[in-house]
Design a protein around this motif. Sequence first.
Motif, PDB file in Angstrom:
ATOM      1  N   LYS A 161       0.810  -1.222   0.000  1.00 49.73           N
ATOM      2  CA  LYS A 161       0.000   0.000   0.000  1.00 49.73           C
ATOM      3  C   LYS A 161       0.841   1.269   0.000  1.00 49.73           C
ATOM      4  O   LYS A 161       0.450   2.273  -0.586  1.00 49.73           O
ATOM      5  N   SER A 162       2.016   1.232   0.634  1.00 49.90           N
ATOM      6  CA  SER A 162       2.890   2.406   0.628  1.00 49.90           C
ATOM      7  C   SER A 162       3.361   2.734  -0.786  1.00 49.90           C
ATOM      8  O   SER A 162       3.386   3.901  -1.189  1.00 49.90           O
ATOM      9  N   VAL A 163       3.742   1.700  -1.538  1.00 49.75           N
ATOM     10  CA  VAL A 163       4.172   1.896  -2.928  1.00 49.75           C
ATOM     11  C   VAL A 163       3.014   2.419  -3.766  1.00 49.75           C
ATOM     12  O   VAL A 163       3.177   3.362  -4.558  1.00 49.75           O
ATOM     13  N   PHE A 164       1.836   1.819  -3.614  1.00 56.02           N
ATOM     14  CA  PHE A 164       0.665   2.268  -4.365  1.00 56.02           C
ATOM     15  C   PHE A 164       0.376   3.738  -4.070  1.00 56.02           C
ATOM     16  O   PHE A 164       0.153   4.540  -4.988  1.00 56.02           O
ATOM     17  N   ALA A 165       0.364   4.116  -2.794  1.00 54.26           N
ATOM     18  CA  ALA A 165       0.038   5.495  -2.416  1.00 54.26           C
ATOM     19  C   ALA A 165       1.067   6.475  -2.962  1.00 54.26           C
ATOM     20  O   ALA A 165       0.719   7.570  -3.425  1.00 54.26           O
ATOM     21  N   THR A 166       2.345   6.102  -2.928  1.00 49.82           N
ATOM     22  CA  THR A 166       3.398   6.977  -3.433  1.00 49.82           C
ATOM     23  C   THR A 166       3.260   7.194  -4.931  1.00 49.82           C
ATOM     24  O   THR A 166       3.378   8.326  -5.422  1.00 49.82           O
ATOM     25  N   ARG A 167       3.012   6.129  -5.675  1.00 48.63           N
ATOM     26  CA  ARG A 167       2.893   6.251  -7.128  1.00 48.63           C
ATOM     27  C   ARG A 167       1.627   7.004  -7.518  1.00 48.63           C
ATOM     28  O   ARG A 167       1.620   7.756  -8.504  1.00 48.63           O
ATOM     29  N   LEU A 168       0.557   6.839  -6.742  1.00 47.87           N
ATOM     30  CA  LEU A 168      -0.650   7.611  -7.021  1.00 47.87           C
ATOM     31  C   LEU A 168      -0.410   9.089  -6.730  1.00 47.87           C
ATOM     32  O   LEU A 168      -0.872   9.962  -7.475  1.00 47.87           O
ATOM     33  N   ALA A 169       0.340   9.389  -5.674  1.00 43.57           N
ATOM     34  CA  ALA A 169       0.691  10.783  -5.379  1.00 43.57           C
ATOM     35  C   ALA A 169       1.505  11.383  -6.519  1.00 43.57           C
ATOM     36  O   ALA A 169       1.318  12.552  -6.893  1.00 43.57           O
ATOM     37  N   ASP A 170       2.415  10.591  -7.098  1.00 45.42           N
ATOM     38  CA  ASP A 170       3.181  11.053  -8.260  1.00 45.42           C
ATOM     39  C   ASP A 170       2.245  11.388  -9.424  1.00 45.42           C
ATOM     40  O   ASP A 170       2.456  12.380 -10.141  1.00 45.42           O
ATOM     41  N   ALA A 171       1.230  10.551  -9.626  1.00 45.03           N
ATOM     42  CA  ALA A 171       0.277  10.774 -10.721  1.00 45.03           C
ATOM     43  C   ALA A 171      -0.535  12.043 -10.485  1.00 45.03           C
ATOM     44  O   ALA A 171      -0.805  12.806 -11.418  1.00 45.03           O
ATOM     45  N   PHE A 172      -0.933  12.284  -9.246  1.00 48.56           N
ATOM     46  CA  PHE A 172      -1.642  13.529  -8.938  1.00 48.56           C
ATOM     47  C   PHE A 172      -0.740  14.737  -9.207  1.00 48.56           C
ATOM     48  O   PHE A 172      -1.195  15.755  -9.734  1.00 48.56           O
ATOM     49  N   ALA A 173       0.530  14.627  -8.836  1.00 47.24           N
ATOM     50  CA  ALA A 173       1.455  15.731  -9.066  1.00 47.24           C
ATOM     51  C   ALA A 173       1.587  16.021 -10.556  1.00 47.24           C
ATOM     52  O   ALA A 173       1.608  17.191 -10.975  1.00 47.24           O
ATOM     53  N   ALA A 174       1.667  14.986 -11.374  1.00 55.16           N
ATOM     54  CA  ALA A 174       1.767  15.174 -12.823  1.00 55.16           C
ATOM     55  C   ALA A 174       0.506  15.816 -13.377  1.00 55.16           C
ATOM     56  O   ALA A 174       0.562  16.655 -14.282  1.00 55.16           O
ATOM     57  N   ALA A 175      -0.647  15.453 -12.816  1.00 49.38           N
ATOM     58  CA  ALA A 175      -1.917  15.995 -13.299  1.00 49.38           C
ATOM     59  C   ALA A 175      -2.137  17.427 -12.844  1.00 49.38           C
ATOM     60  O   ALA A 175      -2.910  18.167 -13.455  1.00 49.38           O
ATOM     61  N   ALA A 176      -1.446  17.824 -11.776  1.00 55.69           N
ATOM     62  CA  ALA A 176      -1.658  19.165 -11.202  1.00 55.69           C
ATOM     63  C   ALA A 176      -0.452  20.062 -11.404  1.00 55.69           C
ATOM     64  O   ALA A 176      -0.199  20.971 -10.595  1.00 55.69           O
ATOM     65  N   GLY A 177       0.327  19.810 -12.450  1.00 62.26           N
ATOM     66  CA  GLY A 177       1.454  20.673 -12.757  1.00 62.26           C
ATOM     67  C   GLY A 177       2.574  20.629 -11.746  1.00 62.26           C
ATOM     68  O   GLY A 177       3.250  21.635 -11.507  1.00 62.26           O
ATOM     69  N   GLY A 178       2.773  19.466 -11.139  1.00 66.43           N
ATOM     70  CA  GLY A 178       3.878  19.312 -10.199  1.00 66.43           C
ATOM     71  C   GLY A 178       3.516  19.510  -8.746  1.00 66.43           C
ATOM     72  O   GLY A 178       4.363  19.338  -7.866  1.00 66.43           O
ATOM     73  N   VAL A 179       2.281  19.874  -8.449  1.00 65.69           N
ATOM     74  CA  VAL A 179       1.853  20.073  -7.061  1.00 65.69           C
ATOM     75  C   VAL A 179       1.466  18.714  -6.479  1.00 65.69           C
ATOM     76  O   VAL A 179       0.466  18.117  -6.870  1.00 65.69           O
ATOM     77  N   ARG A 180       2.265  18.240  -5.546  1.00 71.10           N
ATOM     78  CA  ARG A 180       2.060  16.919  -4.971  1.00 71.10           C
ATOM     79  C   ARG A 180       1.110  17.003  -3.780  1.00 71.10           C
ATOM     80  O   ARG A 180       1.283  17.852  -2.897  1.00 71.10           O
ATOM     81  N   PRO A 181       0.091  16.149  -3.726  1.00 71.29           N
ATOM     82  CA  PRO A 181      -0.826  16.196  -2.589  1.00 71.29           C
ATOM     83  C   PRO A 181      -0.154  15.675  -1.325  1.00 71.29           C
ATOM     84  O   PRO A 181       0.785  14.869  -1.392  1.00 71.29           O
ATOM     85  N   PRO A 182      -0.585  16.122  -0.164  1.00 73.30           N
ATOM     86  CA  PRO A 182      -0.030  15.566   1.073  1.00 73.30           C
ATOM     87  C   PRO A 182      -0.367  14.083   1.195  1.00 73.30           C
ATOM     88  O   PRO A 182      -1.459  13.641   0.826  1.00 73.30           O
ATOM     89  N   LEU A 183       0.594  13.326   1.699  1.00 77.25           N
ATOM     90  CA  LEU A 183       0.440  11.888   1.907  1.00 77.25           C
ATOM     91  C   LEU A 183       0.722  11.600   3.373  1.00 77.25           C
ATOM     92  O   LEU A 183       1.859  11.740   3.839  1.00 77.25           O
ATOM     93  N   VAL A 184      -0.316  11.239   4.095  1.00 82.51           N
ATOM     94  CA  VAL A 184      -0.190  10.946   5.526  1.00 82.51           C
ATOM     95  C   VAL A 184      -0.175   9.435   5.705  1.00 82.51           C
ATOM     96  O   VAL A 184      -1.097   8.742   5.274  1.00 82.51           O
ATOM     97  N   ARG A 185       0.878   8.943   6.335  1.00 75.14           N
ATOM     98  CA  ARG A 185       1.010   7.514   6.599  1.00 75.14           C
ATOM     99  C   ARG A 185       0.670   7.259   8.063  1.00 75.14           C
ATOM    100  O   ARG A 185       1.293   7.828   8.963  1.00 75.14           O
ATOM    101  N   THR A 186      -0.285   6.383   8.301  1.00 78.39           N
ATOM    102  CA  THR A 186      -0.761   6.190   9.672  1.00 78.39           C
ATOM    103  C   THR A 186       0.310   5.598  10.583  1.00 78.39           C
ATOM    104  O   THR A 186       0.251   5.784  11.798  1.00 78.39           O
ATOM    105  N   ASP A 187       1.308   4.911  10.027  1.00 81.11           N
ATOM    106  CA  ASP A 187       2.400   4.397  10.864  1.00 81.11           C
ATOM    107  C   ASP A 187       3.092   5.528  11.614  1.00 81.11           C
ATOM    108  O   ASP A 187       3.636   5.308  12.707  1.00 81.11           O
ATOM    109  N   ASP A 188       3.091   6.724  11.040  1.00 81.91           N
ATOM    110  CA  ASP A 188       3.726   7.873  11.696  1.00 81.91           C
ATOM    111  C   ASP A 188       2.920   8.383  12.881  1.00 81.91           C
ATOM    112  O   ASP A 188       3.426   9.188  13.672  1.00 81.91           O
ATOM    113  N   LEU A 189       1.663   7.949  12.986  1.00 83.78           N
ATOM    114  CA  LEU A 189       0.779   8.446  14.038  1.00 83.78           C
ATOM    115  C   LEU A 189       0.581   7.454  15.176  1.00 83.78           C
ATOM    116  O   LEU A 189      -0.085   7.762  16.160  1.00 83.78           O
TER     117      LEU A 189
END
Length: 217
Positions: A39-67
């Motif tokens: 799931k970490s790999v999936f979320a990271t690659r999807l975040a990359d896709a959002f960044a490409a779609a939004a002109g390089g603006v990467r959405p925040p990615l919160v990982r629950t392990d950090d909490l």
Amino acid sequence: MNVEVVEAYAGLARRVLAEPARLGRTRLVAVDGPSGAGKSVFATRLADAFAAAAGGVRPPLVRTDDLLDGWDDQLTFWTRLEEWVLGPVRAGRAGGHRRYSWVRRRFLDRVVPVPAGPVLILEGVSAARAAVRPESTLSVLVTAPAELRLARALARDGVQVLPELRRWHAGERAHFTADGTAAAVDLVVNGAPDLPHDADRYFVRFGRRPGWEGVAG
């Protein structure tokens, strides 16, 4: 028998951006799954896709392990997530969280900012739980065989965590059964696919969910 379908991260990102926001003005993407599923790999690659779609603006990615406040906080961290991240973003304000150090066994002082933007990706065990699915624009469950998941987790964290990891896996199984996650999410993704594909740009999912067809391009 599950039919596997190769889909593009770019197409999925575009589809999410075309959907309405449900967490205030933010489109929440919840990426769930057991430990070691991918799931970490999936979320990271999807975040990359959002960044490409939004002109390089990467959405925040919160990982629950950090909490998590250690191993015993497997599912009870949600109040902290709600207070630090989901509540502020829902209200249109920036959130922020402190990251737990598994080495120091305490939360670090520095606050990681979480802006209230068009998209927020939440990744981790129970991230797509029933409590948040009504506010999620997209919910995903990433799966993989238990033996492979265990091997991945031990390779990442070391054999010394095996006793805690077995207890963790038991907690995961109980949660996913009680929550009915697999039947409720929008997409079930194969975290260990055999189908040939460009893994940086495409993922493999099981079948199709109503309302999420046609995201392959």
